[in-house]
Design an enzyme around this catalytic site. Structure first.
Site, PDB file in Angstrom:
ATOM      1  N   LYS A 211     -90.994  10.202  55.033  1.00 55.23           N
ATOM      2  CA  LYS A 211     -91.739   9.069  53.750  1.00 55.23           C
ATOM      3  C   LYS A 211     -93.261   9.524  54.180  1.00 55.23           C
ATOM      4  O   LYS A 211     -93.769   8.784  52.573  1.00 55.23           O
ATOM      5  CB  LYS A 211     -90.971   8.014  55.197  1.00 55.23           C
ATOM      6  CG  LYS A 211     -91.386   6.510  53.998  1.00 55.23           C
ATOM      7  CD  LYS A 211     -90.289   5.399  54.596  1.00 55.23           C
ATOM      8  CE  LYS A 211     -90.786   4.022  53.833  1.00 55.23           C
ATOM      9  NZ  LYS A 211     -90.236   3.012  54.656  1.00 55.23           N
ATOM     10  N   ARG A 274     -85.293   4.515  59.345  1.00 56.32           N
ATOM     11  CA  ARG A 274     -83.658   5.655  59.909  1.00 56.32           C
ATOM     12  C   ARG A 274     -83.531   4.567  58.811  1.00 56.32           C
ATOM     13  O   ARG A 274     -81.213   4.661  59.698  1.00 56.32           O
ATOM     14  CB  ARG A 274     -83.928   4.366  61.225  1.00 56.32           C
ATOM     15  CG  ARG A 274     -84.618   2.583  60.591  1.00 56.32           C
ATOM     16  CD  ARG A 274     -84.543   2.556  62.604  1.00 56.32           C
ATOM     17  NE  ARG A 274     -85.613   0.985  61.734  1.00 56.32           N
ATOM     18  CZ  ARG A 274     -86.859   0.412  62.565  1.00 56.32           C
ATOM     19  NH1 ARG A 274     -87.515   1.637  62.343  1.00 56.32           N
ATOM     20  NH2 ARG A 274     -87.710  -0.812  62.337  1.00 56.32           N
ATOM     21  N   GLU A 359     -85.104   1.134  67.471  1.00 52.04           N
ATOM     22  CA  GLU A 359     -86.266   1.216  66.896  1.00 52.04           C
ATOM     23  C   GLU A 359     -86.503  -0.589  66.185  1.00 52.04           C
ATOM     24  O   GLU A 359     -86.623  -0.755  66.366  1.00 52.04           O
ATOM     25  CB  GLU A 359     -86.364   2.398  65.918  1.00 52.04           C
ATOM     26  CG  GLU A 359     -87.940   2.748  65.307  1.00 52.04           C
ATOM     27  CD  GLU A 359     -88.221   3.628  64.953  1.00 52.04           C
ATOM     28  OE1 GLU A 359     -89.004   4.601  65.733  1.00 52.04           O
ATOM     29  OE2 GLU A 359     -87.803   3.731  63.584  1.00 52.04           O
ATOM     30  N   HIS A 390     -65.952  13.237  82.446  1.00 54.23           N
ATOM     31  CA  HIS A 390     -66.632  14.326  83.459  1.00 54.23           C
ATOM     32  C   HIS A 390     -68.054  14.221  83.760  1.00 54.23           C
ATOM     33  O   HIS A 390     -68.522  14.631  84.438  1.00 54.23           O
ATOM     34  CB  HIS A 390     -66.199  15.694  83.468  1.00 54.23           C
ATOM     35  CG  HIS A 390     -64.669  15.577  82.561  1.00 54.23           C
ATOM     36  ND1 HIS A 390     -63.611  15.903  84.265  1.00 54.23           N
ATOM     37  CD2 HIS A 390     -63.536  15.768  82.053  1.00 54.23           C
ATOM     38  CE1 HIS A 390     -62.523  15.671  83.472  1.00 54.23           C
ATOM     39  NE2 HIS A 390     -62.656  15.476  82.377  1.00 54.23           N
TER      40      HIS A 390
HETATM   41  O1  F6P Z   1     -91.299   7.359  64.302  1.00 51.41           O
HETATM   42  C1  F6P Z   1     -92.149   6.002  64.012  1.00 51.41           C
HETATM   43  C2  F6P Z   1     -92.026   6.769  62.753  1.00 51.41           C
HETATM   44  O2  F6P Z   1     -92.770   5.992  61.669  1.00 51.41           O
HETATM   45  C3  F6P Z   1     -90.117   6.493  62.215  1.00 51.41           C
HETATM   46  O3  F6P Z   1     -89.659   4.966  62.207  1.00 51.41           O
HETATM   47  C4  F6P Z   1     -89.989   7.347  60.862  1.00 51.41           C
HETATM   48  O4  F6P Z   1     -88.614   7.327  61.286  1.00 51.41           O
HETATM   49  C5  F6P Z   1     -90.318   8.530  61.210  1.00 51.41           C
HETATM   50  O5  F6P Z   1     -91.730   8.470  62.531  1.00 51.41           O
HETATM   51  C6  F6P Z   1     -90.833   9.732  60.994  1.00 51.41           C
HETATM   52  O6  F6P Z   1     -91.659   9.256  59.965  1.00 51.41           O
HETATM   53  P1  F6P Z   1     -92.218   9.782  58.079  1.00 51.41           P
HETATM   54  O7  F6P Z   1     -90.950   9.880  57.598  1.00 51.41           O
HETATM   55  O8  F6P Z   1     -92.992   8.771  57.872  1.00 51.41           O
HETATM   56  O9  F6P Z   1     -92.916  11.189  58.652  1.00 51.41           O
END
Ligand code: F6P
Length: 552
Positions: A211, A274, A359, A390
């Site tokens: 992202k 997420r 999270e 198990h």
């Molecule tokens: O672990 C923190 C975080 O920001 C998550 O919320 C997110 O999914 C992950 O890192 C990856 O972030 P990015 O998609 O920006 O690489």
């Protein structure tokens, strides 16, 4: 509800009423609840789309459910839900809208953020993804040397990995088996090494999913993948365009990395990591299962979105699951919640839910910034049955902890298994039903004695029962059913966060470790004359030991 004027959760009359009710209920016994209400097994059920939900094996009465719904009403869950669907900036600490529901809205829907309808852009990206997926699947998308792509390596972490990796496993039987799809997330070089060691680079496409496009693990792995590819192909930078695509909100960083923004699939800051695998982040999955199946999955999500948005609280499945979690977490001190799918294809489902739930609701200050003095999100854990039976079920059955659990099962395998294997499904499901029965009703000392068990073994062979479970049953694990399940859990998490008055959409808690790792790395390599003097004595000694072992 105006958060600033909100009464502290545990000072509301609705909370007090629940605490009193809990006291009066004492140690409720499921055997008695069923004896008092013989129709409970059919009365305490809900139907949402293809999902049949049985919540009869919970330590609740009609009164409990009524009081829980009153708590939801008093804490403004429905109002916050409506604000989310309207595109209001309910993620207040990041000043962002929370609109994963727009990712699966139909083409003609209108969802506005800052006065702009975002649905056309969502569908434009979906169409671009579909056209790309079709090109790869048909062999039209060729690499630098002209060979068609056969291998897709998704590089991402957290929300940019867990969703597509989980869904790929779930929907394996819908995938094009001529394509190889692998997921790399860990900054441990072993992850990338194992993913590419037997691949032909000329046939390999890297999908860089991030992202922010700044996440250190992803950018490091993407850089190493690029080096591997160019070295193996003995090619120059121009080969990148045919072997790398990006899924991101950050065009500038994508370009900086050397990926043509024509090969970038966009999403937006109102999609939390997420909550993102139904956005462009699902591209690898779409290549594997094809655009039509992907759209079926989105329709499944949308079906549950509409249910959550419109169903009254008494019939609203995410409300119900959220409230049951509040009941156990806040009034029985349950610390964890098990999710136990009886499908091998759901092997990564709980790992996915861990990020979604932990999270989102792993928070200890409320929306006003005050420390909460009530429990928030549970530890979520579990693996597919029957394997877990198990391993750790012993503790659920006879340990000292109360562990509410969700059992997820299917009436039939999703596709034809090899001859002879189809019959195993009944055995799998017999275990599924037997476990929730045993957990609920246990075995009394009298029943144990009646079997002729010697007196000294009676306590060991007695099962107290009263372990609460939800059963979720569907016909088959199709793309639509997967979408329905994920949306169900997304909204369950929402309901709980709303009641606890926490921001379920930020994740500041992961930042500190990242910052400290950046400071520690130069101490390990000895680069830049970094000074270990600032470290606490434990970390300093460990760093020292590491350097000695590495001969530095
Ligand atoms: O672990 C923190 C975080 O920001 C998550 O919320 C997110 O999914 C992950 O890192 C990856 O972030 P990015 O998609 O920006 O690489």
């Amino acid at each position: 509800m105006n958060a600033a004027s909100r009464t502290k959760l545990n000072q509301t009359p609705e909370w007090t009423a629940l605490a009193k009710h809990r006291e009066e209920l004492g140690a409720p016994r499921l055997r008695e609840l069923f004896a008092r209400q013989p129709e409970r097994g059919t009365a305490y059920t809900l139907r949402v789309g293809d999902l049949h939900l049985d919540y009869s094996k919970h330590l609740v009465t009609d009164e409990t459910l009524r009081l829980l719904r009153e708590l939801a009403a008093a804490t403004g869950v429905a109002e916050l839900r409506d604000a989310m669907f309207r595109g209001e900036k309910i993620n207040t600490t990041e000043d962002r809208a929370v609109l994963h529901t727009a990712l699966r809205a139909p083409r003609d829907a209108v969802v506005e953020v800052d006065g702009e309808n975002v649905v056309p852009a969502v569908h434009a990206v979906l169409d671009k993804m579909a056209s790309f997926a079709d090109q790869v699947r048909s062999g039209q998308w060729t690499g630098h040397t002209g060979k068609p792509v056969k291998n897709i390596v998704n590089i991402g972490i957290g929300g940019s990995d867990l969703g597509p990796a989980m869904a790929y496993e779930v929907l394996r039987s819908f995938t094009d088996r001529d394509l190889t799809l692998r997921f790399v997330s860990n900054v441990d070089g072993a992850d990338l090494h194992e993913a590419v060691r037997d691949l032909d680079p000329a046939e390999t496409l890297f999908v860089i999913a991030s992202k922010t496009f700044t996440t250190i693990e992803t950018i490091t792995n993407a850089t190493s993948a690029r080096d591997w590819l160019l070295t193996e192909l003995r090619a120059g930078q121009d080969a990148v365009a045919k072997h790398f695509v990006a899924l991101s909100t950050n065009a500038e960083k994508v370009e900086e990395f050397g990926i043509d923004t024509a090969n970038m699939f966009e999403f937006w800051d109102w999609v939390g990591g997420r909550y993102s695998y139904d956005s462009a982040i699902g591209l690898s999955l779409m290549v594997a299962i094809g655009p039509d199946r992907f759209r079926e999955m989105l329709d499944g999500f949308h079906l549950v979105d509409e249910h959550f948005r419109t169903a009254p609280a008494e019939e609203n499945a995410p409300f119900l699951l959220g409230l049951l979690g509040v009941w156990y977490g806040n009034f029985f001190d349950a610390q964890s919640h098990a999710v136990l799918p009886y499908s091998h294809y759901l092997s990564k489902f709980t790992a996915y839910l861990q990020q979604l739930d932990m999270e989102s609701n792993g928070k200890s200050v409320d929306r006003e910034g005050d420390r909460v003095d009530w429990q928030t999100g549970p530890v979520v854990w579990g693996t597919p049955g029957t394997n877990g039976q198990h391993a750790y079920y012993q503790l659920i059955h006879q340990g000292t902890k109360l562990i509410p659990a969700d059992f997820i099962g299917f009436a039939a395998p999703v596709h034809d298994l090899l001859p002879g294997l189809i019959a195993q499904h009944d055995l799998l499901m017999a275990n599924f039903f037997a476990q929730t029965q045993a957990l609920a009703f246990g075995k009394t000392p009298e029943e144990v004695r009646a079997e002729g068990v010697p007196e000294e073994l009676v306590p060991h062979k007695t099962f107290r029962g009263n372990h609460p479970t939800t059963t979720i049953l569907a016909d088959k694990l199709t793309p639509s059913v997967l979408g329905q399940l994920i949306a169900l859990y997304e909204h369950k998490v929402f309901v709980q966060g709303a009641i606890w008055n926490i921001d379920s959409f930020d994740q500041w808690g992961v930042e500190l470790g990242k910052v400290l790792a950046k400071k520690i790395e130069p101490l390990l390599t000895g680069d830049g004359g970094a000074d270990a003097g600032q470290l606490d004595s434990s970390t300093a000694a460990l760093v020292d030991a590491y350097r000695t072992l590495r001969g530095r």
